[in-house]
Design a protein around this motif. Structure first.
Motif, PDB file in Angstrom:
ATOM      1  N   ILE A 246      -0.545   1.879   1.046  1.00  0.00           N
ATOM      2  CA  ILE A 246       0.440   0.901   0.571  1.00  0.00           C
ATOM      3  C   ILE A 246      -0.241  -0.119  -0.335  1.00  0.00           C
ATOM      4  O   ILE A 246       0.241  -0.437  -1.430  1.00  0.00           O
ATOM      5  N   TYR A 247      -1.394  -0.618   0.094  1.00  0.00           N
ATOM      6  CA  TYR A 247      -2.100  -1.603  -0.742  1.00  0.00           C
ATOM      7  C   TYR A 247      -2.546  -0.979  -2.052  1.00  0.00           C
ATOM      8  O   TYR A 247      -2.464  -1.609  -3.121  1.00  0.00           O
ATOM      9  N   GLN A 248      -3.019   0.275  -2.002  1.00  0.00           N
ATOM     10  CA  GLN A 248      -3.436   0.938  -3.241  1.00  0.00           C
ATOM     11  C   GLN A 248      -2.249   1.086  -4.189  1.00  0.00           C
ATOM     12  O   GLN A 248      -2.373   0.893  -5.397  1.00  0.00           O
ATOM     13  N   SER A 249      -1.101   1.393  -3.635  1.00  0.00           N
ATOM     14  CA  SER A 249       0.103   1.542  -4.444  1.00  0.00           C
ATOM     15  C   SER A 249       0.511   0.197  -5.048  1.00  0.00           C
ATOM     16  O   SER A 249       0.902   0.111  -6.219  1.00  0.00           O
ATOM     17  N   LEU A 250       0.376  -0.858  -4.248  1.00  0.00           N
ATOM     18  CA  LEU A 250       0.767  -2.194  -4.735  1.00  0.00           C
ATOM     19  C   LEU A 250      -0.124  -2.668  -5.874  1.00  0.00           C
ATOM     20  O   LEU A 250       0.292  -3.513  -6.675  1.00  0.00           O
ATOM     21  N   GLU A 251      -1.331  -2.125  -5.953  1.00  0.00           N
ATOM     22  CA  GLU A 251      -2.193  -2.448  -7.099  1.00  0.00           C
ATOM     23  C   GLU A 251      -1.477  -2.098  -8.410  1.00  0.00           C
ATOM     24  O   GLU A 251      -1.620  -2.777  -9.421  1.00  0.00           O
ATOM     25  N   LYS A 252      -0.700  -1.009  -8.360  1.00  0.00           N
ATOM     26  CA  LYS A 252       0.049  -0.569  -9.552  1.00  0.00           C
ATOM     27  C   LYS A 252       1.398  -1.260  -9.656  1.00  0.00           C
ATOM     28  O   LYS A 252       1.796  -1.698 -10.715  1.00  0.00           O
ATOM     29  N   THR A 253       2.116  -1.326  -8.528  1.00  0.00           N
ATOM     30  CA  THR A 253       3.543  -1.692  -8.597  1.00  0.00           C
ATOM     31  C   THR A 253       3.821  -3.173  -8.331  1.00  0.00           C
ATOM     32  O   THR A 253       4.809  -3.717  -8.839  1.00  0.00           O
ATOM     33  N   ASN A 254       3.040  -3.780  -7.481  1.00  0.00           N
ATOM     34  CA  ASN A 254       3.219  -5.194  -7.098  1.00  0.00           C
ATOM     35  C   ASN A 254       4.561  -5.502  -6.446  1.00  0.00           C
ATOM     36  O   ASN A 254       4.953  -6.660  -6.310  1.00  0.00           O
ATOM     37  N   ARG A 255       5.277  -4.451  -6.054  1.00  0.00           N
ATOM     38  CA  ARG A 255       6.595  -4.656  -5.428  1.00  0.00           C
ATOM     39  C   ARG A 255       6.768  -3.674  -4.278  1.00  0.00           C
ATOM     40  O   ARG A 255       6.457  -2.497  -4.420  1.00  0.00           O
ATOM     41  N   LEU A 256       7.319  -4.210  -3.181  1.00  0.00           N
ATOM     42  CA  LEU A 256       7.394  -3.375  -1.972  1.00  0.00           C
ATOM     43  C   LEU A 256       8.762  -3.482  -1.304  1.00  0.00           C
ATOM     44  O   LEU A 256       9.270  -4.588  -1.070  1.00  0.00           O
ATOM     45  N   VAL A 257       9.312  -2.307  -1.001  1.00  0.00           N
ATOM     46  CA  VAL A 257      10.526  -2.210  -0.182  1.00  0.00           C
ATOM     47  C   VAL A 257      10.202  -1.288   0.997  1.00  0.00           C
ATOM     48  O   VAL A 257       9.595  -0.234   0.802  1.00  0.00           O
ATOM     49  N   VAL A 258      10.571  -1.699   2.205  1.00  0.00           N
ATOM     50  CA  VAL A 258      10.335  -0.863   3.381  1.00  0.00           C
ATOM     51  C   VAL A 258      11.673  -0.288   3.855  1.00  0.00           C
ATOM     52  O   VAL A 258      12.662  -1.019   3.946  1.00  0.00           O
ATOM     53  N   VAL A 259      11.670   1.008   4.139  1.00  0.00           N
ATOM     54  CA  VAL A 259      12.912   1.683   4.543  1.00  0.00           C
ATOM     55  C   VAL A 259      12.733   2.275   5.934  1.00  0.00           C
ATOM     56  O   VAL A 259      11.825   3.088   6.157  1.00  0.00           O
ATOM     57  N   GLU A 260      13.581   1.851   6.854  1.00  0.00           N
ATOM     58  CA  GLU A 260      13.531   2.399   8.214  1.00  0.00           C
ATOM     59  C   GLU A 260      14.954   2.492   8.740  1.00  0.00           C
ATOM     60  O   GLU A 260      15.838   1.790   8.253  1.00  0.00           O
ATOM     61  N   GLU A 271       6.692  -5.511  10.511  1.00  0.00           N
ATOM     62  CA  GLU A 271       5.252  -5.368  10.695  1.00  0.00           C
ATOM     63  C   GLU A 271       4.552  -5.135   9.350  1.00  0.00           C
ATOM     64  O   GLU A 271       3.515  -5.737   9.062  1.00  0.00           O
ATOM     65  N   ILE A 272       5.137  -4.275   8.531  1.00  0.00           N
ATOM     66  CA  ILE A 272       4.506  -3.958   7.249  1.00  0.00           C
ATOM     67  C   ILE A 272       4.537  -5.175   6.323  1.00  0.00           C
ATOM     68  O   ILE A 272       3.548  -5.489   5.659  1.00  0.00           O
ATOM     69  N   ALA A 273       5.647  -5.880   6.332  1.00  0.00           N
ATOM     70  CA  ALA A 273       5.738  -7.072   5.480  1.00  0.00           C
ATOM     71  C   ALA A 273       4.728  -8.129   5.928  1.00  0.00           C
ATOM     72  O   ALA A 273       4.053  -8.753   5.109  1.00  0.00           O
ATOM     73  N   ALA A 274       4.613  -8.288   7.246  1.00  0.00           N
ATOM     74  CA  ALA A 274       3.682  -9.302   7.757  1.00  0.00           C
ATOM     75  C   ALA A 274       2.240  -8.944   7.399  1.00  0.00           C
ATOM     76  O   ALA A 274       1.469  -9.781   6.923  1.00  0.00           O
ATOM     77  N   ARG A 275       1.883  -7.686   7.635  1.00  0.00           N
ATOM     78  CA  ARG A 275       0.505  -7.289   7.326  1.00  0.00           C
ATOM     79  C   ARG A 275       0.213  -7.416   5.836  1.00  0.00           C
ATOM     80  O   ARG A 275      -0.865  -7.846   5.436  1.00  0.00           O
ATOM     81  N   THR A 276       1.199  -7.033   5.014  1.00  0.00           N
ATOM     82  CA  THR A 276       0.971  -7.068   3.566  1.00  0.00           C
ATOM     83  C   THR A 276       0.738  -8.499   3.089  1.00  0.00           C
ATOM     84  O   THR A 276      -0.191  -8.760   2.319  1.00  0.00           O
ATOM     85  N   GLN A 277       1.531  -9.425   3.584  1.00  0.00           N
ATOM     86  CA  GLN A 277       1.312 -10.803   3.118  1.00  0.00           C
ATOM     87  C   GLN A 277       0.046 -11.405   3.701  1.00  0.00           C
ATOM     88  O   GLN A 277      -0.573 -12.260   3.085  1.00  0.00           O
ATOM     89  N   GLU A 278      -0.365 -10.914   4.879  1.00  0.00           N
ATOM     90  CA  GLU A 278      -1.627 -11.415   5.441  1.00  0.00           C
ATOM     91  C   GLU A 278      -2.840 -10.847   4.705  1.00  0.00           C
ATOM     92  O   GLU A 278      -3.839 -11.534   4.516  1.00  0.00           O
ATOM     93  N   GLU A 279      -2.730  -9.563   4.324  1.00  0.00           N
ATOM     94  CA  GLU A 279      -3.920  -8.858   3.850  1.00  0.00           C
ATOM     95  C   GLU A 279      -3.920  -8.603   2.348  1.00  0.00           C
ATOM     96  O   GLU A 279      -4.974  -8.281   1.786  1.00  0.00           O
ATOM     97  N   ALA A 280      -2.744  -8.677   1.706  1.00  0.00           N
ATOM     98  CA  ALA A 280      -2.686  -8.309   0.287  1.00  0.00           C
ATOM     99  C   ALA A 280      -1.689  -9.185  -0.475  1.00  0.00           C
ATOM    100  O   ALA A 280      -0.986  -8.724  -1.375  1.00  0.00           O
ATOM    101  N   PHE A 281      -1.657 -10.455  -0.106  1.00  0.00           N
ATOM    102  CA  PHE A 281      -0.675 -11.381  -0.678  1.00  0.00           C
ATOM    103  C   PHE A 281      -0.755 -11.413  -2.202  1.00  0.00           C
ATOM    104  O   PHE A 281       0.252 -11.454  -2.908  1.00  0.00           O
ATOM    105  N   ASP A 282      -1.989 -11.359  -2.719  1.00  0.00           N
ATOM    106  CA  ASP A 282      -2.182 -11.495  -4.165  1.00  0.00           C
ATOM    107  C   ASP A 282      -1.617 -10.327  -4.965  1.00  0.00           C
ATOM    108  O   ASP A 282      -1.450 -10.435  -6.184  1.00  0.00           O
ATOM    109  N   LEU A 283      -1.342  -9.222  -4.269  1.00  0.00           N
ATOM    110  CA  LEU A 283      -0.816  -8.051  -4.982  1.00  0.00           C
ATOM    111  C   LEU A 283       0.685  -8.140  -5.218  1.00  0.00           C
ATOM    112  O   LEU A 283       1.256  -7.313  -5.915  1.00  0.00           O
TER     113      LEU A 283
END
Lengths: 324, 321
Positions: A246-260, A271-283
């Motif tokens: 997900i983080y590697q993908s965000l390097e390209k896209t900078n935008r994330l939608v989670v589907v469940e 969970e994914i949104a929380a981890r992403t903002q904790e670990e890859a906020f700058d992306l």
């Protein structure tokens, strides 16, 4: 490569592992003479016999409890819980026993058990038979939680789960048994705990799993016609959760939608949104959006039920929102 | 039975008593945390059962597990160290009082959710049946556990599948503070097994020889013909756990049971049957006391687990977040 259904893929995995290892056996409601309520174990009883394909009473706690005990002796039971809604009757054994047996006794025991179960709504079965509470089970350290979205991954992950020395909850989706996909003739395993790109893209990242993957891939196909290339990441395993693709993908896209398919609150998307903002906020160039089930018990009426479940149009709308 | 084994049983019973009396003191001093459920008064039950089993027989019990732990041969040092949460404890300090086990000795744990280990015991027995081993699983539980669904699911399955499991209800008359007749529709617990066509029997749990001899017969039955339920009537002399105000029973009742102290009964039996002299038994008691002192020293001087232990033993395969 042959195209087979999700049902066939799961059935093949079980059959091959039972042929390979005498210690693998199945227990659960209607797995034997009936052939499985979703017909996954059709023909198994006649081939492997009643010792290895064991019909049980309708008593989920002892199905899972007995599987735990048998696993502690070194067997590799596959306990089938007819639907994940009934797993709540075995919740104590799943979370208090299976998930803790190793840690609590200082590593003396192992529980090489698989619980196969079926999640998901959309079949007009009413509120108690239609839940997608996958995230609940992913909450507990000590368990592994796997939820494939393609026949290829279902077969490879189930074989890996059966060979795992740790307890694995293997979640299938009730409306996906007829989904077809390519599955090689030769033997393969899919490692537990690795997310995977199911469709490459550059404009937006869709993280999904199980039924959510189905929705995400359909949305991506429609978006492509508008010139939007969505990259679809399939989580495949909810615990342990692999965020790196997900983080590697965000390097390209900078935008994330989670589907469940499960409810949004406290869910996989959370969970994914929380981890992403904790670990890859700058992306991130836009807020993370979640497409999920509305916060209601699922009704019987089909129109109402579908209105509560996430749809392809909801995914498309979320993508358009994060690209705005 | 050989004299050596009888004397060893006497040693085990006294050791359980001494270790637990010491544990109660260490608890009061704040050196033992969490819950501490003492087995004092019930020593004849686990001692008789463990003496009757064969090496291939598994044993599993509830959270009042120090007795079985010592009976199967976990050292007093490892038990005491576990109570103090030390790295040298039998569960590396990760289990505590309620979670002791030694798989090498076929002891499959202390389990702390009431009744939840009964389905697991069915599975242990299934493991032996599946492989064609003649091992029996001895599953001990309290009277309180017979009112929860797990008991019924497990007994039913054990009969349907003819699993080699000896169900042992240790009826100590109270589930926590609620008397059997206030919680169970049937106060003669063994009769619940009738509902699953499982043969059953009730015996006196203050007499270790009665427990031993009955358990031998029951184990033989299970090996030949499937599940059996033994109700063993006993009494805990201490509270349910430390800090129990014991409002639910009066001192006279406790005193009446204490007249039937299982250690005293066994001592008299050994003397009357000329299995041992008073001097021999005194020496055994002194040895149990010395071993307890040694266990306390060992536990108190043992190291704490290191912080890297926190993430170990959760999964067999690589530990994941």
């Amino acid at each position: 490569m042959a195209k087979i259904t999700m049902r066939q893929a799961i059935s093949q995995a079980l059959w091959e592992e039972m042929e390979r290892d005498e210690n693998v056996f199945i227990l659960g409601e209607e797995v034997g003479i009936w052939g499985g309520t979703y017909a996954v174990t059709k023909g198994f009883y006649d081939h492997f016999g009643e010792k290895r394909v064991r019909d049980t009473p309708i008593a989920e706690a002892v199905i899972v409890g007995a599987a735990i005990g048998a696993a502690m002796t070194g067997l590799r039971p596959i306990a089938e819980i007819m639907t994940i809604n009934f797993a709540f009757s075995a919740m104590d054994h799943i979370v208090n026993e299976a998930a803790k047996m190793r840690a609590m006794f200082g590593g003396q025991m192992r529980v090489p058990m698989v619980i196969r179960t079926v999640s998901g709504g959309g079949r007009q079965l009413g509120a108690t038979h239609s839940q997608t509470p996958d995230a609940v089970f992913a909450h507990f350290p000590g368990l592994k939680v796997v939820a494939p979205g393609t026949p290829y991954d279902a077969k490879g992950l189930l074989k890996a789960a059966i060979r795992s020395d740790d307890p694995v909850l293997f979640i299938e989706h009730a409306t996906m048994y007829q989904v077809r996909g390519e599955v090689p003739e030769e033997e393969y395993l899919v490692p537990i705990g690795q997310s995977k790109i199911q469709r490459p893209g550059r404009d937006v990242t869709l993280a999904a799993y199980s039924k959510g993957l189905d929705l995400a891939l359909k949305a991506a196909a429609q978006l492509a016609q508008e010139g939007i290339e969505a990259e679809v990441i399939d989580l495949r395993t909810l615990r342990p959760l692999d965020m790196q693709p997900i983080y590697q993908s965000l390097e390209k896209t900078n935008r994330l939608v989670v589907v469940e398919e499960g409810w949004k609150s406290y869910g996989v998307g959370a969970e994914i949104a929380a981890r992403t903002q904790e670990e890859a906020f700058d992306l991130l160039d836009a807020p993370i959006l979640r497409v999920a089930q509305k916060e209601v018990p699922l009704p019987y009426n089909s129109t109402l039920e579908q209105a509560a479940l996430p749809q392809v149009v909801d995914v498309i709308a979320a993508v358009q929102e994060v690209l705005r | 039975m050989k004299k050596e084994q009888l004397l060893d049983m006497y040693y085990q019973m006294v050791l359980i008593r001494r270790v637990e009396e010491a544990a109660a003191e260490l608890y009061q001093q704040g050196k033992i945390g969490g819950f501490l459920h003492l087995y004092i008064g019930q020593e004849a039950v686990s001692t008789g059962l463990v003496a009757a089993r064969q090496p291939q027989d598994r044993i599993i019990t509830a959270y009042r597990d120090h007795g079985v732990a010592l009976n199967v041969g976990i050292s007093a040092r490892q038990v005491m160290a576990e109570l103090l949460g030390k790295a040298t404890g039998i569960s590396k300090g990760k289990g505590g009082s309620m979670h002791m086990a030694d798989v090498e000795k076929n002891f499959w744990g202390g389990h702390a959710i009431v009744g939840a280990h009964l389905p697991i015991a069915a599975g242990l027995a299934l493991g032996d049946q599946y492989r064609g081993s003649d091992g029996v699983t001895i599953c001990m539980f309290g009277d309180g556990a017979t009112n929860i669904g797990y008991f019924h699911e497990a007994l039913n399955l054990s009969k349907v599948w003819k699993l080699p499991v000896l169900w042992v209800c240790e009826n100590n008359q109270y589930g926590m503070g609620t008397a059997v007749e206030r919680a169970s529709a049937v106060s003669e617990i063994r009769r619940k097994a009738d509902g699953y066509a499982i043969p059953n029997m009730a015996i006196d749990g203050m007499n270790v020889m009665e427990v031993y001899e009955t358990a031998q017969k029951a184990l033989a039955h299970v090996r030949a013909a499937g599940p059996f339920l033994l109700e063993i009537n006993t009494y805990r002399f201490r509270g349910h756990s430390m800090g129990d105000p014991e409002r639910y029973r009066d001192k006279e009742e406790v005193a009446r049971w204490q007249e039937n102290d299982p250690i005293g009964i066994f001592r008299r039996w050994l003397l009357e049957n000329e299995k041992a002299s008073a001097e021999t038994l005194d020496a055994i008691e002194a040895r149990a006391a010395a071993d307890t002192d040694d266990a306390i020293r060992f536990a108190e001087t043992s190291p704490e687990p290191t912080l890297d232990e926190l993430f170990k033993d959760i999964y067999v395969e690589a530990n994941h977040g």
